[in-house]
Design an enzyme around this catalytic site. Structure first.
Site, PDB file in Angstrom:
ATOM      1  N   ALA A   1       3.442   8.559   0.001  1.00 24.21           N
ATOM      2  CA  ALA A   1       2.073   8.263   0.447  1.00 24.21           C
ATOM      3  C   ALA A   1       2.134   7.246   1.574  1.00 24.21           C
ATOM      4  O   ALA A   1       2.172   6.045   1.340  1.00 24.21           O
ATOM      5  CB  ALA A   1       1.229   7.742  -0.719  1.00 24.21           C
ATOM      6  N   GLY A   2       2.191   7.777   2.830  1.00 28.79           N
ATOM      7  CA  GLY A   2       2.230   6.903   4.011  1.00 28.79           C
ATOM      8  C   GLY A   2       0.885   6.981   4.713  1.00 28.79           C
ATOM      9  O   GLY A   2      -0.055   6.262   4.369  1.00 28.79           O
TER      10      GLY A   2
ATOM     11  N   GLU B   1       1.020  -0.248   9.888  1.00 32.29           N
ATOM     12  CA  GLU B   1      -0.443  -0.422   9.717  1.00 32.29           C
ATOM     13  C   GLU B   1      -1.185   0.815  10.233  1.00 32.29           C
ATOM     14  O   GLU B   1      -2.268   0.735  10.810  1.00 32.29           O
ATOM     15  CB  GLU B   1      -0.934  -1.721  10.364  1.00 32.29           C
ATOM     16  CG  GLU B   1      -0.352  -2.918   9.645  1.00 32.29           C
ATOM     17  CD  GLU B   1      -1.218  -4.152   9.642  1.00 32.29           C
ATOM     18  OE1 GLU B   1      -2.429  -4.063   9.831  1.00 32.29           O
ATOM     19  OE2 GLU B   1      -0.644  -5.233   9.404  1.00 32.29           O
TER      20      GLU B   1
ATOM     21  N   GLU C   1       3.828   4.146  -0.181  1.00 26.22           N
ATOM     22  CA  GLU C   1       4.769   4.614  -1.203  1.00 26.22           C
ATOM     23  C   GLU C   1       5.667   5.673  -0.569  1.00 26.22           C
ATOM     24  O   GLU C   1       5.361   6.179   0.517  1.00 26.22           O
ATOM     25  CB  GLU C   1       3.993   5.216  -2.383  1.00 26.22           C
ATOM     26  CG  GLU C   1       3.140   4.179  -3.097  1.00 26.22           C
ATOM     27  CD  GLU C   1       2.488   4.706  -4.373  1.00 26.22           C
ATOM     28  OE1 GLU C   1       2.688   5.899  -4.721  1.00 26.22           O
ATOM     29  OE2 GLU C   1       1.791   3.909  -5.020  1.00 26.22           O
ATOM     30  N   PRO C   2       6.750   6.049  -1.268  1.00 28.10           N
ATOM     31  CA  PRO C   2       7.658   7.050  -0.688  1.00 28.10           C
ATOM     32  C   PRO C   2       6.914   8.327  -0.270  1.00 28.10           C
ATOM     33  O   PRO C   2       7.203   8.899   0.781  1.00 28.10           O
ATOM     34  CB  PRO C   2       8.649   7.326  -1.824  1.00 28.10           C
ATOM     35  CG  PRO C   2       8.660   6.060  -2.629  1.00 28.10           C
ATOM     36  CD  PRO C   2       7.275   5.496  -2.534  1.00 28.10           C
TER      37      PRO C   2
ATOM     38  N   LEU D   1       0.841  -1.199   0.000  1.00 32.52           N
ATOM     39  CA  LEU D   1       0.000   0.000   0.000  1.00 32.52           C
ATOM     40  C   LEU D   1       0.879   1.254   0.000  1.00 32.52           C
ATOM     41  O   LEU D   1       0.720   2.135  -0.848  1.00 32.52           O
ATOM     42  CB  LEU D   1      -0.911  -0.009   1.244  1.00 32.52           C
ATOM     43  CG  LEU D   1      -1.848   1.183   1.423  1.00 32.52           C
ATOM     44  CD1 LEU D   1      -2.936   1.188   0.353  1.00 32.52           C
ATOM     45  CD2 LEU D   1      -2.520   1.158   2.812  1.00 32.52           C
TER      46      LEU D   1
ATOM     47  N   GLY E   1      21.966  -1.632  34.079  1.00 30.30           N
ATOM     48  CA  GLY E   1      22.946  -1.512  32.995  1.00 30.30           C
ATOM     49  C   GLY E   1      22.929  -2.715  32.065  1.00 30.30           C
ATOM     50  O   GLY E   1      23.111  -2.591  30.842  1.00 30.30           O
TER      51      GLY E   1
HETATM   52  C1  LIG Z   1       9.388  -1.627   9.191  1.00 30.61           C
HETATM   53  C2  LIG Z   1       8.206  -1.175   8.413  1.00 30.61           C
HETATM   54  C3  LIG Z   1       7.401  -2.109   7.765  1.00 30.61           C
HETATM   55  C4  LIG Z   1       6.295  -1.688   7.016  1.00 30.61           C
HETATM   56  N1  LIG Z   1       5.567  -2.606   6.316  1.00 30.61           N
HETATM   57  C5  LIG Z   1       4.629  -2.181   5.414  1.00 30.61           C
HETATM   58  C6  LIG Z   1       4.016  -3.098   4.516  1.00 30.61           C
HETATM   59  O1  LIG Z   1       4.256  -4.312   4.557  1.00 30.61           O
HETATM   60  N2  LIG Z   1       3.140  -2.618   3.595  1.00 30.61           N
HETATM   61  C7  LIG Z   1       2.845  -1.293   3.511  1.00 30.61           C
HETATM   62  O2  LIG Z   1       2.046  -0.928   2.653  1.00 30.61           O
HETATM   63  N3  LIG Z   1       3.413  -0.390   4.358  1.00 30.61           N
HETATM   64  C8  LIG Z   1       4.309  -0.811   5.299  1.00 30.61           C
HETATM   65  N4  LIG Z   1       4.910   0.103   6.149  1.00 30.61           N
HETATM   66  C9  LIG Z   1       4.599   1.523   6.017  1.00 30.61           C
HETATM   67  C10 LIG Z   1       3.901   2.111   7.244  1.00 30.61           C
HETATM   68  O3  LIG Z   1       2.567   1.671   7.291  1.00 30.61           O
HETATM   69  C11 LIG Z   1       4.054   3.630   7.155  1.00 30.61           C
HETATM   70  O4  LIG Z   1       5.405   3.912   7.477  1.00 30.61           O
HETATM   71  C12 LIG Z   1       3.112   4.361   8.090  1.00 30.61           C
HETATM   72  O5  LIG Z   1       1.799   4.221   7.637  1.00 30.61           O
HETATM   73  C13 LIG Z   1       3.459   5.851   8.209  1.00 30.61           C
HETATM   74  O6  LIG Z   1       3.688   6.443   6.976  1.00 30.61           O
HETATM   75  P1  LIG Z   1       4.992   7.354   6.760  1.00 30.61           P
HETATM   76  O7  LIG Z   1       6.155   6.537   7.198  1.00 30.61           O
HETATM   77  O8  LIG Z   1       4.992   7.852   5.360  1.00 30.61           O
HETATM   78  O9  LIG Z   1       4.825   8.556   7.769  1.00 30.61           O
HETATM   79  P2  LIG Z   1       4.054   9.936   7.490  1.00 30.61           P
HETATM   80  O10 LIG Z   1       2.689   9.668   6.978  1.00 30.61           O
HETATM   81  O11 LIG Z   1       4.951  10.835   6.714  1.00 30.61           O
HETATM   82  O12 LIG Z   1       3.928  10.482   8.972  1.00 30.61           O
HETATM   83  C14 LIG Z   1       4.971  11.207   9.656  1.00 30.61           C
HETATM   84  C15 LIG Z   1       4.419  11.628  11.028  1.00 30.61           C
HETATM   85  O13 LIG Z   1       3.289  12.503  10.843  1.00 30.61           O
HETATM   86  C16 LIG Z   1       2.166  11.977  11.540  1.00 30.61           C
HETATM   87  N5  LIG Z   1       0.939  12.323  10.811  1.00 30.61           N
HETATM   88  C17 LIG Z   1       0.680  12.165   9.488  1.00 30.61           C
HETATM   89  N6  LIG Z   1      -0.566  12.576   9.192  1.00 30.61           N
HETATM   90  C18 LIG Z   1      -1.125  13.002  10.359  1.00 30.61           C
HETATM   91  C19 LIG Z   1      -2.375  13.564  10.727  1.00 30.61           C
HETATM   92  N7  LIG Z   1      -3.362  13.729   9.832  1.00 30.61           N
HETATM   93  N8  LIG Z   1      -2.581  13.913  12.023  1.00 30.61           N
HETATM   94  C20 LIG Z   1      -1.614  13.731  12.960  1.00 30.61           C
HETATM   95  N9  LIG Z   1      -0.407  13.205  12.678  1.00 30.61           N
HETATM   96  C21 LIG Z   1      -0.156  12.845  11.392  1.00 30.61           C
HETATM   97  C22 LIG Z   1       2.406  10.493  11.603  1.00 30.61           C
HETATM   98  O14 LIG Z   1       1.651   9.892  12.633  1.00 30.61           O
HETATM   99  C23 LIG Z   1       3.892  10.437  11.845  1.00 30.61           C
HETATM  100  O15 LIG Z   1       4.178  10.657  13.225  1.00 30.61           O
HETATM  101  C24 LIG Z   1       5.979  -0.309   6.955  1.00 30.61           C
HETATM  102  C25 LIG Z   1       6.788   0.623   7.626  1.00 30.61           C
HETATM  103  C26 LIG Z   1       7.893   0.217   8.328  1.00 30.61           C
HETATM  104  C27 LIG Z   1       8.769   1.245   8.987  1.00 30.61           C
END
Ligand SMILES: Cc1cc2nc3c(=O)[nH]c(=O)nc-3n(C[C@H](O)[C@H](O)[C@H](O)COP(=O)(O)OP(=O)(O)OC[C@H]3O[C@@H](n4cnc5c(N)ncnc54)[C@H](O)[C@@H]3O)c2cc1C
Length: 389
Positions: free
Chosen positions: A133-134, A367, A130-131, A128, A344
């Protein structure tokens, strides 16, 4: 008649827990430190889970799976995470990756992909993020363009758990850019489809044994019958999936927390200062009591959410988010306290609580971050009738 009460595990659930615990202690725990240290896939855990049909217990029996209910799946993940969080991502992500097919796929698609998954002939990943789109996953850019009886996929999926190890990938991609979330569709992509490749493994703080890589889709042609559900329903399927699978992350968090408490409990009985075991000090006992109390509360909420998942209750979205958020915050607090209780020694890699504290952190992030879980909960509770939650 009231629905089956899954809040309390049945005798079969208790037997399952005993069996998974014994397997995890014997075949997974001995490798947990090395898997973390070497940041390598826990092959021993994978093989032990497959040999015992515990790698994808959620797959329905008609496709050769164990047909485990949501609570049984939680128990498997919890017990594996208690000794090795990285290994618990094998059953957890097999459910995450394949649930879109189970929830929305055609019968033909279910047969084609659930059968090898159940047999242990290929793991499933979920693509789901992307670089760019989190948290705002609907802002994805990966495209799927129809070309005759195929779709052509182009884009980059980021942070994909078990990428490179999995054989099957559920990929969400934009089929109609004018419709935002309603213009997203889901597809099954296979590892050896032409144009699929993987980035270098991410160098992470924790769950180092669970590979996290980018998935590159470069003109990947997939037959149209590999679309999961109707065109434009992929995002809804992806979100519905998360309602169920956030509970598996809660289970993982719960297992990590329990592992840390169990270890710390043993340690404080042995470690002597001021002429007696440190477990005799009330300051230590209060910490242990708080840790256990939080774990009990997280477990109750997680099992309640699993019951809601099994029954398809209306408050599943709320409960799934609440369980994931509460259990992961609990895991972070409990593992931090476990490190504290070891003094420690807890701060070194000679003891497992340091790894557990690093592993716990991810459960607050993936998730959907815990801020996102709070958004989901708030949206739900504001829409609910007064007095219902
Ligand atoms: C080890 C690992 C495994 C993963 N596995 C998968 C996988 O198998 N498949 C997959 O699709 N994805 C996967 N992910 C992706 C993961 O779901 C995302 O990293 C997560 O959803 C957050 O997206 P982002 O990293 O882009 O953070 P961003 O969306 O950039 O968020 C940065 C910060 O801003 C906060 N924030 C953003 N929007 C809001 C808002 N509206 N209100 C308040 N705070 C906000 C966030 O909570 C966070 O603290 C994985 C990530 C990691 C690190």
């Amino acid at each position: 008649m009231p629905a089956v009460d899954l809040y309390r595990p049945s005798e079969e659930h208790d037997m399952l827990r005993d069996a998974v615990r014994a397997l995890a202690e014997a075949k997974i725990a001995p490798f947990a430190a090395a898997v973390d240290e070497e940041a390598r896939f826990p092959q021993e855990a994978h093989d032990a889970l497959v040999a015992n049909d515990l790698h994808a217990v959620h797959v329905p029996e008609e496709y050769g799976g164990g047909g485990a209910d949501a609570l049984a799946t939680v128990i498997v993940i919890e017990e594996v995470a208690r000794v090795c969080a990285s290994s618990s991502l094998i059953p957890a992500v097999n459910k995450l990756g394949s649930l879109p097919v189970i929830l929305s796929g055609s019968e033909e698609l279910k047969k084609r992909y659930m059968t090898p998954l159940a047999k242990g002939d290929g793991m499933f990943s979920y693509c789901l993020s992307e670089p760019d789109a989190g948290s705002d996953a609907a802002g994805m850019k990966t495209r799927a363009v129809r070309d005759g009886d195929h779709y052509v996929l182009d884009g980059v999926k980021r942070w994909i758990t078990n990428a490179g190890e999995s054989r099957f990938y559920t990929v969400m991609a934009v089929t109609d850019p004018s419709k935002r979330s309603k213009g997203i569709s889901a597809f099954v992509v296979e590892e050896d489809d032409e144009g699929v490749s993987f980035g270098a493994p991410e160098k992470k703080l924790g769950i180092k044994g669970s590979p996290t890589r980018e998935v590159y889709l470069d003109g990947v042609r997939v037959p149209a019958d590999r679309m999961i559900g109707e065109e434009g329903t992929g995002f809804a399927t992806a979100m519905k999936t998360l309602d169920h699978t956030r509970i598996t992350i809660a289970a993982q968090a719960l297992g990590i927390a329990q592992g840390a408490l169990d270890y710390a409990k043993g340690y404080v009985r042995e470690r002597r200062q001021f002429g007696k075991p440190i477990a005799d000090f009330q300051g230590i006992q209060f910490m242990l009591a708080d840790m256990a109390m939080k774990i009990s509360a997280a477990r109750a909420l997680t099992y309640q959410a699993a019951a809601a998942s099994e029954r398809g209750d209306a408050d599943l979205t709320y409960l799934g988010a609440a369980a994931k958020c509460f259990a992961s915050d609990t895991a972070m607090e409990v593992t931090t306290d476990a490190v504290q209780l070891l003094g420690g020694y807890g701060y070194t890699r000679d003891y497992p609580v340091e790894r557990m504290m690093r592993d716990a952190k991810i459960t607050q992030i993936y998730e959907g971050t815990n801020q996102v879980q709070r958004i989901v909960m708030a949206r739900n509770l504001l829409a609910a009738k007064e007095g219902t939650r």
